[in-house]
Write an enzyme that holds these catalytic residues in place. Structure first.
Site, PDB file in Angstrom:
ATOM      1  N   TRP A  69      -5.566 -21.307   8.793  1.00 62.24           N
ATOM      2  CA  TRP A  69      -4.912 -21.843   7.590  1.00 62.24           C
ATOM      3  C   TRP A  69      -5.896 -21.971   6.444  1.00 62.24           C
ATOM      4  O   TRP A  69      -5.564 -21.685   5.303  1.00 62.24           O
ATOM      5  CB  TRP A  69      -4.227 -23.174   7.889  1.00 62.24           C
ATOM      6  CG  TRP A  69      -3.164 -23.033   8.931  1.00 62.24           C
ATOM      7  CD1 TRP A  69      -3.119 -23.639  10.156  1.00 62.24           C
ATOM      8  CD2 TRP A  69      -1.975 -22.220   8.853  1.00 62.24           C
ATOM      9  NE1 TRP A  69      -2.007 -23.249  10.840  1.00 62.24           N
ATOM     10  CE2 TRP A  69      -1.285 -22.390  10.064  1.00 62.24           C
ATOM     11  CE3 TRP A  69      -1.443 -21.361   7.888  1.00 62.24           C
ATOM     12  CZ2 TRP A  69      -0.079 -21.732  10.331  1.00 62.24           C
ATOM     13  CZ3 TRP A  69      -0.244 -20.713   8.151  1.00 62.24           C
ATOM     14  CH2 TRP A  69       0.423 -20.901   9.364  1.00 62.24           C
ATOM     15  N   ASP A 129      -5.739 -29.863   2.834  1.00 63.50           N
ATOM     16  CA  ASP A 129      -4.532 -29.490   3.565  1.00 63.50           C
ATOM     17  C   ASP A 129      -4.455 -30.391   4.794  1.00 63.50           C
ATOM     18  O   ASP A 129      -5.234 -30.233   5.732  1.00 63.50           O
ATOM     19  CB  ASP A 129      -4.626 -28.006   3.962  1.00 63.50           C
ATOM     20  CG  ASP A 129      -3.450 -27.553   4.827  1.00 63.50           C
ATOM     21  OD1 ASP A 129      -2.585 -28.378   5.156  1.00 63.50           O
ATOM     22  OD2 ASP A 129      -3.418 -26.352   5.172  1.00 63.50           O
ATOM     23  N   LYS A 150       5.025 -30.690  10.626  1.00 58.75           N
ATOM     24  CA  LYS A 150       4.056 -30.987  11.674  1.00 58.75           C
ATOM     25  C   LYS A 150       4.070 -32.469  12.043  1.00 58.75           C
ATOM     26  O   LYS A 150       3.854 -32.800  13.184  1.00 58.75           O
ATOM     27  CB  LYS A 150       2.641 -30.580  11.248  1.00 58.75           C
ATOM     28  CG  LYS A 150       2.503 -29.129  10.791  1.00 58.75           C
ATOM     29  CD  LYS A 150       2.375 -28.159  11.940  1.00 58.75           C
ATOM     30  CE  LYS A 150       2.545 -26.706  11.553  1.00 58.75           C
ATOM     31  NZ  LYS A 150       1.726 -26.228  10.451  1.00 58.75           N
TER      32      LYS A 150
HETATM   33  C1  LIG Z   1       1.371 -24.947   9.708  1.00 59.60           C
HETATM   34  C2  LIG Z   1       0.275 -25.089   8.764  1.00 59.60           C
HETATM   35  C3  LIG Z   1       0.281 -24.457   7.508  1.00 59.60           C
HETATM   36  C4  LIG Z   1       1.394 -23.551   7.054  1.00 59.60           C
HETATM   37  O1  LIG Z   1       2.513 -24.294   6.794  1.00 59.60           O
HETATM   38  P1  LIG Z   1       3.854 -23.623   6.218  1.00 59.60           P
HETATM   39  O2  LIG Z   1       4.650 -24.846   5.860  1.00 59.60           O
HETATM   40  O3  LIG Z   1       4.437 -22.820   7.322  1.00 59.60           O
HETATM   41  O4  LIG Z   1       3.511 -22.799   5.046  1.00 59.60           O
HETATM   42  C5  LIG Z   1      -0.786 -24.677   6.662  1.00 59.60           C
HETATM   43  N1  LIG Z   1      -1.809 -25.461   7.020  1.00 59.60           N
HETATM   44  C6  LIG Z   1      -1.863 -26.073   8.219  1.00 59.60           C
HETATM   45  C7  LIG Z   1      -3.040 -26.926   8.564  1.00 59.60           C
HETATM   46  C8  LIG Z   1      -0.824 -25.910   9.128  1.00 59.60           C
HETATM   47  O5  LIG Z   1      -0.875 -26.521  10.323  1.00 59.60           O
END
Ligand SMILES: *Cc1c(COP(=O)(O)O)cnc(C)c1O
Length: 356
Positions: A102, A169, A193
């Site tokens: 990511w 993030d 998540k």
């Molecule tokens: C799942 C995830 C993403 C991507 O998320 P989307 O909502 O599918 O774009 C980005 N960063 C992390 C740390 C993730 O776990």
């Protein structure tokens, strides 16, 4: 029978969130309308959005500190480009820590906007640890990191002291542990998540960092536009925002982040203790960087794979397969996962040992 859901995302949510969401689909607030059909401008939904935004600040301890909360579409992946679009100056520079798939996805998008310095990367070791010593250029427009690496099972236990805006993030560990969130200038997280269903992305931004790039930003990608419209610039993801609100209410009732952090530590300790004790298994992430959310581990000998897979499936466990880039297993233990489910997995690991 309800499964023990170890999926990395979309993932487990509290049972009461499922029940209240289901009820709201049939009849939202006794309005005679479904949450799926109400106007996002209706009084009832504006109240949902306002409460969700306020509760995010309250849970993160950011009330009155200059932050705004947005619920946007496009996933965390959209934030990979919105962050640089809104923060990287024309002819500017951004600094990134590369700790996984990511993080590298975020780096790829930042390159569209200007010089993107990768201060450190653990890619050559298949991202099995978090790089610790690196220098962040003092003239960077911001520093970007990923607090929890969902795929590789590593988690930043500390964050660098920086003199530039700190962007993170936090998709896979937001609301899971106590942090000084006021150190961060921009936090984003896909809801699916640890907060709600897929479709909403949380953005928490310190507004003083905005509007400084010299760029013309298309409205839909401009944080300031969304802030000025109180996260209603266009139709927000109504149902995911509502379900996220229910999860945030559940978390508050439970005692907030400090309460869930203790539970998350207990769950992670239970599983990692077994991974380390059981001679059939080994963890894949460096111990000091192990994630309390996503535990990645392998069978030392693949000959036991078929048996182990059949056993955990028979025990009602779902979603334990590792990401294809790591292999093995990944147990995602987000906030809503009860400790009883972790115990079921530990029991299966011990049963496998006793059968061999
Ligand atoms: C799942 C995830 C993403 C991507 O998320 P989307 O909502 O599918 O774009 C980005 N960063 C992390 C740390 C993730 O776990």
């Amino acid at each position: 029978m309800k499964k023990h859901n170890y999926s990395a995302g979309p993932c487990i949510l509290p049972q009461e969130v499922f029940e209240k969401s289901a009820q709201a689909i049939l009849d939202f607030n006794n309005s005679g309308l479904s949450i799926l059909e109400i106007s996002h401008r209706s009084k009832d939904f504006v109240a949902v959005m306002d409460e969700a935004r306020a509760l995010v600040l309250e849970l993160l301890g950011l009330e009155g500190k200059g932050y705004e909360v947005l619920f946007l579409g496009g996933g965390a992946s959209m934030q990979f480009l919105m962050a640089p679009y809104n923060l990287m100056k024309v002819n500017g520079k951004a600094a990134y820590l590369d700790t996984g798939t990511w993080a590298s996805g975020a780096i790829k998008e930042a390159k569209h906007f200007g010089e993107t310095v990768v201060v450190a990367s653990s890619k050559s070791e298949n991202y099995n640890h978090i790089p610790k010593s690196y220098i962040i250029p003092a003239d960077a427009d911001y520093f970007h990191c990923t607090s929890n690496n969902t795929i590789f099972g590593t988690q930043m236990k500390s964050f660098p002291e920086v003199n530039v805006p700190l962007v993170c993030d936090m998709s896979s560990d937001i609301f899971s542990r106590v942090l000084d969130f006021s150190k961060f200038d921009l936090i984003y997280a896909g809801a699916q998540k640890n907060m709600g269903p897929a479709g909403a992305t949380l953005v928490v931004v310190k507004t003083e960092i905005l509007g400084k790039t010299g760029r013309t930003i298309p409205s839909i990608l401009d944080y300031q536009q969304h802030v000025s419209k109180e996260s209603m610039y266009n139709t927000p993801p109504v149902f995911p925002v509502y379900a996220s609100l229910l999860t945030l209410q559940w978390l508050k009732k439970l005692g907030g982040i400090s309460a869930i952090e203790k539970i998350n530590e207990t769950k992670a300790n239970l599983l990692y203790t077994e991974i380390d004790r059981n001679p059939l298994f080994k963890g894949t992430a460096a111990k000091e960087d192990r994630s309390n959310m996503n535990a990645t581990f392998l069978l030392n000998d693949k000959v036991h794979q078929e048996k182990f897979d059949a056993m955990w499936k028979a025990a009602g466990i779902s979603g334990l397969a590792g990401h294809r880039s790591v292999g093995g297993y990944r147990a995602s233990m987000y906030n809503a996962m009860p400790i009883e489910s972790v115990q079921v997995l530990v029991d299966v690991m011990q049963q496998l040992e006793s059968k061999i």
